[in-house]
Scaffold this motif. Structure first.
Motif, short mmCIF file in Angstrom:
data_model
loop_
_atom_site.label_atom_id
_atom_site.label_comp_id
_atom_site.label_asym_id
_atom_site.label_seq_id
_atom_site.Cartn_x
_atom_site.Cartn_y
_atom_site.Cartn_z
N GLY A 234 -25.96 30.05 63.97
CA GLY A 234 -27.04 29.07 63.98
C GLY A 234 -26.79 27.99 62.93
N ASP A 235 -27.24 26.78 63.21
CA ASP A 235 -27.04 25.67 62.27
C ASP A 235 -27.60 25.98 60.88
OD1 ASP A 235 -25.68 23.82 63.90
OD2 ASP A 235 -27.55 23.17 64.82
N ASP A 236 -28.79 26.57 60.85
CA ASP A 236 -29.41 26.82 59.55
C ASP A 236 -28.60 27.81 58.73
OD1 ASP A 236 -30.08 28.75 61.46
OD2 ASP A 236 -32.07 29.12 60.63
N ARG A 237 -28.08 28.85 59.36
CA ARG A 237 -27.29 29.84 58.62
C ARG A 237 -25.98 29.25 58.13
NH1 ARG A 237 -23.47 34.30 59.69
NH2 ARG A 237 -23.84 35.89 58.10
N LEU A 238 -25.28 28.51 58.99
CA LEU A 238 -24.00 27.93 58.58
C LEU A 238 -24.19 26.89 57.48
CD1 LEU A 238 -22.20 27.52 62.02
CD2 LEU A 238 -21.74 29.22 60.25
N GLN A 239 -25.29 26.13 57.56
CA GLN A 239 -25.54 25.14 56.51
C GLN A 239 -25.84 25.83 55.18
OE1 GLN A 239 -28.62 22.51 57.92
NE2 GLN A 239 -27.21 21.28 59.14
N LYS A 240 -26.59 26.91 55.21
CA LYS A 240 -26.87 27.64 53.98
C LYS A 240 -25.59 28.20 53.38
CE LYS A 240 -31.68 29.04 54.75
NZ LYS A 240 -32.61 30.19 54.98
N MET A 241 -24.69 28.70 54.24
CA MET A 241 -23.42 29.24 53.76
C MET A 241 -22.56 28.18 53.12
SD MET A 241 -22.38 31.83 56.90
CE MET A 241 -20.78 32.20 56.16
#
Length: 283
Positions: A234-241
């Protein structure tokens, strides 16, 4: 997930014709560096050098393919999932569906949509109607992103074939007509619909073997594997990473929650008509 190898007729093996090797940190590391570069404006990828040397199993420029048994098993898996999913869409769409192939490459590839690297991840090219995959992505999906299992990999392939369905139906034209970007864009809706279409195939594969006897059978827990895979990218997870924060205006594929929701809708219903992510309710 239980399956048996086929004849590889759904595969175009380009592993021996790919370009130079990406950095030895692996695809997942390159993906994170690419996201960092995109988010911050600093070219982190250019700072990476291959100081560890290339692995012993590598593809030569002359076309020779040297692969481990595990990689060859993954080739067979991709071939069988592609065949099974396309059989499903032939049954659903009739003569509107036209079969395609999955092009396998290493490190980089020249497609009808231009040059692409492994860091791009699996992608569909509408210009030649092919799916492109570097098999190393599945190892990174399992090890770095926490989504192991055959059905997790199958979800990724089925998602890309969902883009092929969209292209055949003309749905991808909506993206070209919509100038918006970010969370509410048509491009995000297109990706979420492809997730739903992947679920449509998953539903067919789990339907008492009626459509897929002798090819693919799902086991208890397979759906959870796919849901973990959808959530992991998901975009939100990859951005947080990559950056430590979430920027909805830069979404391209949807959040983890959205991706799992739409995959599950397709899996539960088996009806592509339930995959209308372009409606206002989808956002």
């Amino acid at each position: 997930m239980r399956w048996t190898p086929g004849d590889r007729s759904n595969i175009e093996d380009m592993r021996g014709r790919s370009g130079g090797r990406a950095a030895s940190i692996g695809i997942g590391g390159v993906v994170l560096l690419a996201l960092l570069s995109w988010a911050t404006g600093t070219d982190f990828l250019s700072m990476v050098t291959d100081q560890q040397g290339a692995p012993s199993q590598s593809a030569g420029t002359a076309g020779e393919v040297k692969a481990t048994p595990a990689e060859e098993r993954m080739v067979d898996l991709v071939d069988q999932v592609t065949d099974d999913a396309q059989t499903t869409w032939e049954r659903l769409l009739g003569n509107r569906y036209q079969r395609t192939r999955v092009a396998l490459f290493r490190d980089s590839v020249s497609s009808a949509c231009g040059m692409a690297q492994a860091a791009t991840g699996p992608f569909y090219c509408p210009a030649d109607s092919k799916v492109y995959v570097d098999l190393g992505f599945f190892g990174e999906l399992s090890e770095r992103l926490g989504a192991p299992g055959d059905f997790a990999a199958a979800y990724v392939i089925a998602h890309e074939l969902g883009h092929h369905v969209q292209h055949l139906m003309g749905t991808d034209e909506q993206v070209r007509q919509d100038p918006r970007s970010g969370a509410n864009s048509a491009s995000v809706a297109l990706e979420l619909q492809a997730d739903c279409y992947a679920g449509v195939w998953g539903h067919a594969a789990s339907a008492s073997g009626q459509l897929h006897a002798g090819r693919i059978e799902l086991d208890p827990g397979d759906t959870e594997e796919a849901l973990r895979a959808a959530a992991s990218i998901g975009d939100d997870r990859l951005q947080k990473m990559s950056t430590g924060h979430v920027a909805p205006d830069r979404f391209t594929h949807g959040t983890s929650a959205q991706r799992t929701t739409w995959f599950k809708r397709g899996m539960d219903t088996g009806d592509p008509r339930q995959c209308d992510t372009f409606s206002a309710a989808a956002h």
